[in-house]
Motif scaffolding. Structure first.
Motif, PDB file in Angstrom:
ATOM      1  N   SER A   1       0.796  -1.222   0.000  1.00  0.00           N
ATOM      2  CA  SER A   1       0.000   0.000   0.000  1.00  0.00           C
ATOM      3  C   SER A   1       0.829   1.272   0.000  1.00  0.00           C
ATOM      4  O   SER A   1       0.342   2.321  -0.421  1.00  0.00           O
ATOM      5  N   GLN A   2       2.077   1.202   0.477  1.00  0.00           N
ATOM      6  CA  GLN A   2       2.882   2.415   0.565  1.00  0.00           C
ATOM      7  C   GLN A   2       4.372   2.084   0.532  1.00  0.00           C
ATOM      8  O   GLN A   2       4.779   0.949   0.813  1.00  0.00           O
TER       9      GLN A   2
ATOM     10  N   GLU B   1       6.524   0.134   3.177  1.00  0.00           N
ATOM     11  CA  GLU B   1       6.366  -1.314   3.341  1.00  0.00           C
ATOM     12  C   GLU B   1       7.301  -2.120   2.437  1.00  0.00           C
ATOM     13  O   GLU B   1       7.467  -3.328   2.636  1.00  0.00           O
TER      14      GLU B   1
ATOM     15  N   GLN C   1      -5.844   0.515  -0.650  1.00  0.00           N
ATOM     16  CA  GLN C   1      -6.563   0.394   0.618  1.00  0.00           C
ATOM     17  C   GLN C   1      -6.739  -1.056   1.007  1.00  0.00           C
ATOM     18  O   GLN C   1      -6.689  -1.411   2.183  1.00  0.00           O
TER      19      GLN C   1
ATOM     20  N   ASN D   1      -3.515  -2.382   2.429  1.00  0.00           N
ATOM     21  CA  ASN D   1      -3.335  -1.814   3.762  1.00  0.00           C
ATOM     22  C   ASN D   1      -4.239  -2.500   4.788  1.00  0.00           C
ATOM     23  O   ASN D   1      -3.807  -2.842   5.893  1.00  0.00           O
TER      24      ASN D   1
END
Length: 226
Positions: free
Chosen positions: A70-71, A74, A129, A132
C-alpha cells in the motif's frame, strides 16, 4: 456459479472494502482494477490461495507473480531495497514494478524458483486500501488466461468469473497505444544499476527518473526471470 460483480465507487466504499478483505482472508481470489490493467489478486502469504490464482490463469508454476503493497514504507519488509527512498517516492504509486532480492518474510511458496520479487504500488485507491487493510501484500497478476490478451474491462475476462470470489468493477480502463502493455518492470536488485525486464507502459519516464538518481543500465544479461 457466477460470483457477484460489485461496482466500485464512493457509495458504500467502506462496506465494499470490508467485503473484499473478508474474501481474501477466506482464501479467495478476486478481480479488481489497477492503474494499468484489470488484475486478479490473493493474499501473498496464503499458499493455498496462490495455488488457486495459478490454476485460474492456467499459469506456469515457474512463472513469477508480483506483489502489491500500500505504501513505500512497506517495500523494505518484503524486498532488499538498493536505491534512495526518494526514488521510490518518485516512481510510486505508479505503473512500475520494482524488482529486488526478496526478504525472508515473504512466503517461500511465492515464486520459489527465484530469489527476486517484483513489488508494485498501483496508483489505484481500491487496491492500495485493500493491501493496507489486509496488513500483508497481495499477490497480483493480470486478469486473463496466460498467453491471452490483457484486459481493460470486466467483460473481457468473463470466462474466469466463476472461479473468483468476486469481481470488483471499477469501469473500463482507458484504452490507447500502451494500454495493454502492463506496468514497466525494472530490476533494481544490483546496487547502482537498473535493467528493464519489460518495457510496459511507462519505460521512458521510468528510465528518466532512474538516471536522475545516478543509476546506470546494467551491461550483462539478467540471470533470472521475474
Amino acid at each position: 456459479m457466477i460470483n457477484p460483480v460489485i461496482l466500485l465507487g464512493p457509495k458504500n466504499s467502506a462496506a465494499i472494502l470490508k467485503n473484499a478483505v473478508e474474501l481474501l482472508k477466506s482464501g479467495s481470489v478476486i478481480a479488481l482494477p489497477t492503474d494499468t490493467l484489470y488484475g486478479i489478486a490473493c493474499l501473498s502469504q496464503s499458499s493455498e490461495a496462490l495455488k488457486k490464482l495459478y490454476q485460474i490463469k492456467s499459469r506456469d508454476k515457474n512463472k513469477p507473480v508480483a506483489i502489491c503493497v500500500s505504501q513505500v514504507s512497506e517495500i523494505a519488509k518484503w524486498g532488499h531495497v538498493t536505491v534512495d527512498e526518494r526514488l521510490l517516492h518518485d516512481l510510486l504509486p505508479g505503473p512500475v514494478t520494482l524488482v529486488f532480492e526478496r526478504s525472508p518474510a515473504l512466503n517461500p511458496e511465492l515464486n520459489p524458483g527465484t530469489k527476486l520479487v517484483g513489488i508494485r504500488i498501483p496508483d489505484s485507491w481500491f487496491i492500495r486500501q485493500l493491501a493496507n487493510s489486509c496488513a500483508e501484500p497481495l499477490a497480483l497478476t493480470s486478469a486473463n488466461i496466460s498467453g491471452s490478451q490483457s484486459t481493460l474491462s470486466v467483460e473481457e475476462f468473463l470466462g474466469i468469473w466463476e472461479h473468483l470470489g468476486a469481481v470488483f468493477n471499477g469501469g473500463p480502463i482507458p484504452d490507447g497505444s500502451t494500454a495493454r502493455l502492463g506496468s514497466t518492470v525494472v530490476d533494481l536488485s544490483s546496487p547502482g544499476t537498473y535493467r528493464i525486464i519489460r518495457p510496459g507502459c511507462a519505460q521512458t519516464i521510468t528510465v528518466e527518473k532512474l538516471k536522475k538518481y545516478g543509476l546506470v543500465e546494467a551491461s550483462e544479461p539478467a540471470s533470472e526471470n521475474v
